[in-house]
Each structure stands twice: as C-alpha cells, then as structure tokens.
Design an enzyme around this catalytic site. Structure first.
Site, PDB file in Angstrom:
ATOM      1  N   ASP A 231       0.814  -0.844   0.248  1.00  0.00           N
ATOM      2  CA  ASP A 231      -0.100   0.136   0.390  1.00  0.00           C
ATOM      3  C   ASP A 231       0.873   0.931  -0.082  1.00  0.00           C
ATOM      4  O   ASP A 231       2.139   2.028   0.431  1.00  0.00           O
ATOM      5  CB  ASP A 231      -0.804  -0.142   1.460  1.00  0.00           C
ATOM      6  CG  ASP A 231      -2.181   0.325   1.065  1.00  0.00           C
ATOM      7  OD1 ASP A 231      -1.843   1.878   0.183  1.00  0.00           O
ATOM      8  OD2 ASP A 231      -3.318   0.862   1.649  1.00  0.00           O
TER       9      ASP A 231
HETATM   10  C1  BGC Z   1      -5.253   3.496  -0.302  1.00  0.00           C
HETATM   11  C2  BGC Z   1      -4.631   2.349  -0.946  1.00  0.00           C
HETATM   12  C3  BGC Z   1      -5.184   3.331  -2.840  1.00  0.00           C
HETATM   13  C4  BGC Z   1      -3.472   3.871  -2.787  1.00  0.00           C
HETATM   14  C5  BGC Z   1      -2.567   4.369  -3.600  1.00  0.00           C
HETATM   15  C6  BGC Z   1      -3.577   3.982  -0.495  1.00  0.00           C
HETATM   16  O1  BGC Z   1      -3.359   5.811   0.522  1.00  0.00           O
HETATM   17  O2  BGC Z   1      -5.296   2.889   1.172  1.00  0.00           O
HETATM   18  O3  BGC Z   1      -5.974   1.741  -1.358  1.00  0.00           O
HETATM   19  O4  BGC Z   1      -4.699   2.425  -3.724  1.00  0.00           O
HETATM   20  O5  BGC Z   1      -3.684   4.525  -1.650  1.00  0.00           O
HETATM   21  O6  BGC Z   1      -3.954   5.524  -3.940  1.00  0.00           O
END
Ligand code: BGC
Length: 752
Positions: A231
């Site tokens: 993530d």
């Molecule tokens: C989120 C993800 C997301 C990623 C990219 C993160 O903060 O938890 O779900 O895909 O950011 O934007």
C-alpha cells in the site's frame, strides 16, 4: 524471440535489479531503457478509474481524468450478484485499457468488522463468503480485458484509525475463518495479477514484512503467482519487506530503498536469489501489461447506462407498507424533499474518488420519468453540511409535504462524515434530517425515504415514520437515475443487506474493541463478526444481514439435503415468485453446528444464489457444500476440522428469515489429539487406546477395583483435569513418573 522483459533478468546489474523493486514515481514502475524494459502505470480503483495526468501532484491527491464512477462496493456488495459485479469489472478494465493503465488498484475486500470503519463504503460485506465471491467476480471482469487487478488490503485492515501503525491482534482461527477466506477465494479462483499488502501490523508485524502472510499463506498455501505491491507508504524496512515477500514498493523511497537493497546484497545479508525472484515478478507484470491503446474507445454513454442498471440492482428496500412503487397518474403531486435529491452523494472520499463523466440528479430524473401532468415539486429541507436545524428550510419542506399527495425524502450522510483516513464516531444521520422525517410524516403520512450513505446508519428512532425506506448506498454517478427507476417501479428492488443494520451502535460485536488503543486493536469478538455476533448474543437488530424486500413476494418449499462421504452436501429447494410481477430473490443457505468442541456461530452463510423469476415462475435451486463449509479452523491441529454430529442447514430470504430447515448428520471420527505427559487424566481416559493403557498402569486391587484415584469417582471429578505428569508427583495418586514416561512412550507417540 527474446523481447520480453522477463528475458532480461540476466542482463541487469545489481543496481538495476534493486531499482525495479520500487516504482519510479507515484503511479509507475521503473523502466530500464538500456534494455528496453518499459514502465507500466497503476491507478486507483476500485469502482472507477482515478488516473492522474502526468502533470498532477505527486501526492496522488489532486484531480484525475474523467471516468465512469460505478456503484461503490457498499452498493455492489448488496447486489449479491457476481455476474453483475463481473460486468462492472469488465467495464473498468476497458477504461484502463483506453487510458493505458496496466493495473487497477482494487477491489478492496476487507471485512466490515465495525459499522464505524471509514472505508466500509469501499468494502463489500461483513461476511467472507459474500466478499470473496464478489471480489472474485470483480477480478475476473477486470482481468478479462488484459488489465491487472490489485486485491487489497491484505490483511486485517478493518479500520482507518492509526491505520499506518496499528497492530491488529487477531487469533489464527479468526484470521482463517473470517479475515483470510475472501482473499483465499479470490487468489485461488481468479489469480489477481497483484495483491496489495495492508498498512497495519498483524499481531505485531507490519503486513509489508509479514513472511507468514505474504509467503507462507499467500504463495505457499494458496498458490499465488503474481506480484505483491505495498500500500502507498506501507514499507518501513525495504530489505525486511523484500525477504518477507513484498515485491514492489509504492510510491518509491528513491535513493533510500534501492540503496538499502544493494547494500544488503553486497554485505551478504540478503540472498541475491531473493532479489532475482522479486525482479522476475516485476518483469512478468510488465510483460502482462496491455500494449498502448489496444482496445476499442470506451463508449461513455454505454458505461453510464451500465452504471445505472447496476445501481438499480444494488439498492435494498428495507421496508415497504405498499406505498412503493409509486404509480403516479396525471393530476398527482410528489414532494421531493432533501438536498441530496438535487446535490447527489454517490461516492466516498479518498483514494477511490473518481472524476465522473457525468452525474444523474434524482430530482431531474424523476421529473423526466413521471407521466405528463404529474407535479414533482422540490424543497431542500436541510443543508447537507449543517447539522443544526435549519428551521426555514424545514418549514418550507413540511408545507410542501402537506400539500402534495406523496413525499419522497432523500436523506444521507454528508461527505464529511465518512471517508478514507478516519473512522466514524457514531452511526446517526444528522439530527436536522431525522427531525425533518418526523415533521414530514406528521404533515403527510405517505412518506418514502431514500438513503445515500456508504456504511450502516441507525434507523431506529425515525424509520417508523416512513412507509418505505430504500437504502441506495453510495451508488455511483447514475445513482439518481437508478433511484427514479426503483421508486417508479421500472426496476424491482433486489439488493440484500451485506451488513447488519443494528438497533444501536453499542450492540455491534466489535464495539468494545474498536478502534483499540496504544497502537493495538484487539479483535476480541473473535469469529463473532457481524451477524455471527448479533445471533450468538441473541440481539435484536433493525434489519438483519441478507434482508431486502421486493415489489413481489417469494415462497420457499421442498428443502432436501443429502450428505456424501467426505462431507460434501447437496441441498435443493424450490423458490417460487408468488407475486404479480417479475423480480429477483437471493436464496441464502446458512449452516450451523449446534454441538461443537469450539464456540461456533449459530449460523454462517455458506452459499447463495440470485434468481430472476417471472410472476408465478418457480425454480429448483441447487447448493453444493464441501467439508470445509462445515468445518472450523483448529489451532491445535493447524488445520480445518470436520466434527461428527448433526449440522443444521437453513435456507431463506435473510439470516433471520429462514424459511426451511433440515439436518444432516456428519459421520466423522472424533478429533484425536496426541496424548502426552501434559494431557489430563480425563483426556487419557477419553481416548480408547489411552484409557486402556492408563487403566493398566494404575492396575487393580485384590477385589478387582481400579487402584488410586481411578477407583474414586469423586476425586476423579476434582483432579481429573490435572495433567498426568503433575498427578504423578502427588503421593498416593496411584501412578508415578516412570509409569507416565512409559505410557507416553507407548501410547502418546502413536496417538493422533
Ligand atoms: C490506499 C490504497 C490506494 C493507494 C493509492 C492508499 O492510501 O490505502 O487503497 O490504492 O493509497 O492511492
């Protein structure tokens, strides 16, 4: 032909290999131009494409190119319809191909552990089967277009509070039965190109460094062959994460993470073979990415129509005294009340926020759809972002309600109430809305409420004022059109709750353990999540898991269940549309094991089917269960255990509307645990071989009575729960250490 990226592994320098384990910017992998290895782009996800143009910020927060905003998972989860979700996935995939995005960052399949989780609108269900089946459909749909999905957030990411650091303290049985099965299903059935690890720790270890999760279970047990991406910002120690099985760090900590990997290999702290394996996965992903703009141009109108049709299948008709569908005729008047009818709320905030190609407005859609001569008048009734009573707005709405034939009130949660990044602190609708409901009903009892919210709200206290309540969730850019279709009966509601709507927040099973404190959140309710908990505690709920009405009615009959060797069960029943219009029913099958050696939920969803039945039509439904559907995870044997005995099979229209019940008897040997010195005397006696050996070791007196405590029922009751080795140290018990030793040698090793 050696023109794939994967063929280039041997030609890469150590530095180039290290650089491939991280992106090159917020949304791209690293290119190695000298070898012709291109960069590929990834983008959010999950219910619409959020592709940021190249000139956008580097935090990922600013605008994105227009894309269809499909219903969010809060709505899709309520469809209980994998075929429909697959169609959404296909459309998402087409939009990715057109925009040259190789991987869409979704779906999110975390379990809705608490109604308070700020991201519940991005997740499908409180139940792992439902989340897993719908997640599988979504991944299949996306990947059918030659685009990758990213299954997220693995694992135990069930809250936003302290999400980058908190440790989810969750026992293995609960992980295996509740938090992992949806991931397991999607991985084994759809092979997503990528899995995204969660931010949080699981039992003290960051998910990004969790060897057991990322390697032992994901790859070892489930056979995952794709790539694990972090993530965004989940990596803290790049080398530890690499060793644990984390392949791609996003966004890249440039100059730090790559340097750390190079240094670790040079110092002999990281086996270069581990790095090579990771690089191979990155190159394989690059090879899978679609060739630039290979697809047909996306038909934005067709996707909008799809979004509307899908939203129509997701709404849940919570109650209806017969007022719906509205069937207005010339001369009738409808008071549309509520700012949400004019200013729709249809998606949540955070990384999933899509820049929609267009947005339907419910008020306009209703006006366009009613027959000529029907008046559709509007009053805002409340301000969306104010929680105080706006008396002038309310008075205007009440006056309008009083002079119209029917009132339709569009209520919901303000965007500021639920979002990625924080959890909610309560589940109430704003007070200015609930007080308005009471006043509207007093002015006109023909009142319908339409809800727009991404997670459970409290209905007790106000929904008795409404003749009908239609829960539309956050249903995407065509939510307004879908609401008109449902209210007017062009579409028959067929959504079913994917999460329980409690009477009070305090009733929710995770209430005392959410969101934790001091960096830890204890999953104290164990496997009793959602309806599993409400049912075990026999708590009233406002609307149960699986509930949803239709404009027609369905009857269940002819339940039959047959069990085969090995624990497979075939269940059939007949479902009949007993009303006068066609409609869809979700036949749900629940299993319970009332007498078990571990605490088990009263019932658990183990199969379901959405049926489309014309008026009067009848269909025989077949459900197939496997032994695993009846089993629990044993931490003693580290495996699934099918216990012998009677299992209850119930089929019905919700978890609390079980129409038919039967029993199947499982014939399975008792669970045998290895006997040892620390096994209790009673455990030895319960085991046929163990009992004989123990009795022989105690021996008998001249009259044939067992010696020592074996001959004394009362004492046996009191100290039978002592381990054999402990008893051996007590004088006069009738057995000594040497005898225990030889018993263990003889029987213990062979048992189990
Ligand atoms: C989120 C993800 C997301 C990623 C990219 C993160 O903060 O938890 O779900 O895909 O950011 O934007």
């Amino acid at each position: 032909m050696t023109d794939t990226a994967s063929d280039r592994l041997a030609e890469l320098t150590l530095e180039e290999k290290a650089s491939l384990c991280l992106g090159s910017d917020f949304w791209h992998t690293r290119a190695v131009e000298r070898l012709g290895i291109p960069a590929i782009m990834v983008s959010d996800g999950p219910h619409g494409l959020r592709k940021q143009p190249a000139e956008a910020d580097h935090l990922g927060l600013s605008g994105s190119v227009p894309a269809t905003c499909f219903p969010t998972a809060s709505a899709l989860g309520s469809s209980w319809d994998p075929g429909l979700v697959q169609q959404v996935g296909e459309a998402l995939g087409r939009e990715c191909v057109e925009q040259e995005v190789a991987v869409l960052l979704g779906p999110g399949i975390n379990i809705k552990r608490s109604p308070l989780c700020g991201r519940n609108f991005e997740y499908f269900a409180e139940d792992p089967l439902l989340a897993g089946v719908l997640g599988t459909a979504m991944v299949r749909g996306i990947q059918s277009q030659g685009v990758g999905a990213s299954l997220k957030h693995y694992a135990a990411n069930n809250q936003e509070t302290d999400r980058l650091r908190v440790s989810a303290e969750v026992d293995e049985r609960t992980l295996r039965e509740i938090y992992l099965p949806a991931f397991e299903r999607v991985v084994t059935e759809a092979q997503p190109w990528t899995v995204m690890c969660a931010y949080n720790k699981v039992n003290g270890t960051y998910a990004s460094e969790h060897t057991w999760l990322l390697t032992d279970v994901l790859r070892g047990e489930w056979g995952f062959t794709g790539l694990v991406v972090s993530d965004w910002g989940a990596v803290h120690d790049r080398v530890a994460a690499l060793a644990a099985g984390l392949d791609l760090e996003m966004p890249p900590n440039l100059g730090v993470s790559d340097a750390a990997v190079v240094a670790a290999v040079r110092a002999g702290e990281l086996d270069e073979a581990v790095l090579d394996r990771t690089v191979q996965r990155v190159l394989a992903l690059v090879d899978r990415a679609p060739v630039a703009a290979a697809g047909e141009p996306v038909d934005a109108d067709a996707h909008h129509r799809l979004a509307r049709a899908v939203a129509g299948q997701c709404a849940v008709l919570l109650k209806n005294d017969g007022i719906l569908p509205l069937e207005p005729a010339a001369g009738d008047s409808i008071a549309v009340v509520g700012e949400f009818a004019r200013t729709p709320r249809y998606q949540g905030a955070g990384s999933s926020q899509v820049n929609p190609t267009r947005v339907d407005v419910a008020l306009d859609e209703l006006r366009a759809a009613v027959p000529d001569g029907v008046e559709v008048a509007f009053a805002a009734g409340f301000g969306i972002d104010s929680t105080d009573d706006d008396e002038a707005l309310a008075a205007e709405a009440v006056a309008l309600a009083g002079r119209c034939g029917t009132v339709v009130a569009f209520l919901g949660l303000p965007a500021s109430a639920e979002s990625e990044g924080f959890d909610r602190s309560h589940i109430d609708l704003p007070a200015n809305q609930t007080s308005l409901v009471a006043s509207l009903a007093a002015a006109n009892p023909r009142l319908v409420v339409v809800l727009a919210n991404g997670s459970a709200v409290r209905l007790a206290g106000w929904d008795h004022h409404a003749g009908a309540v239609l829960e539309c969730w956050l249903s995407g850019q065509a939510a307004g059109g879908a609401a008109a279709d449902l209210l007017l009966g062009a579409v028959n509601p067929s959504g079913r709750l994917a999460e329980t709507l409690p009477v009070r927040l305090e009733d929710s099973p995770s209430y005392l353990n959410f969101p934790g404190e001091a960096g830890h959140v204890r999953y104290g309710e164990g496997v009793f999540v959602g309806y599993r908990g409400y049912d075990a505690l026999a708590r009233d709920v406002r609307y149960p898991f699986g509930h949803g009405l239709s404009y027609t009615t369905f009857a269940y009959s002819d339940l039959a269940a047959e069990i085969f060797g090995g624990g497979d069960v075939a269940v059939t029943c007949r479902v009949t549309n007993t009303g006068d219009r066609s409609g869809q029913e979700v036949a749900q099958l629940y299993v319970g094991d009332p007498v078990a050696s571990v605490a088990r939920p009263v019932r658990e969803l183990k199969s379901f089917q959405k049926l489309d039945l014309a008026a009067g039509e009848s269909e025989v439904v077949t459900f197939e269960l496997a032994a695993r559907d009846l089993s629990y995870w044993s931490t003693k044997t580290s495996g699934w255990v099918l216990e012998g005995g009677d299992f209850e099979i119930a089929v019905g229209a919700s978890s609390r509307d079980l129409r038919l019940t039967t029993t199947v008897e499982v014939d399975a040997p008792p669970v045998q645990e290895p006997l040892g010195g620390m096994s209790t005397l009673l455990e030895w006696l319960a085991d046929p071989g163990g009992a004989a050996a123990v009795r022989a070791a105690f021996g008998t007196d001249e009259s044939g009575r067992p010696r020592g405590i074996l001959g004394d029922e009362e004492t046996l009751k009191v100290i039978g729960s002592f381990p054999l080795s402990t008893l051996a140290a007590f004088p006069g018990v009738g057995i000594d250490a040497a005898a225990v030793h030889s018993l263990v040698e003889k029987v213990g090793a062979g048992a189990g």
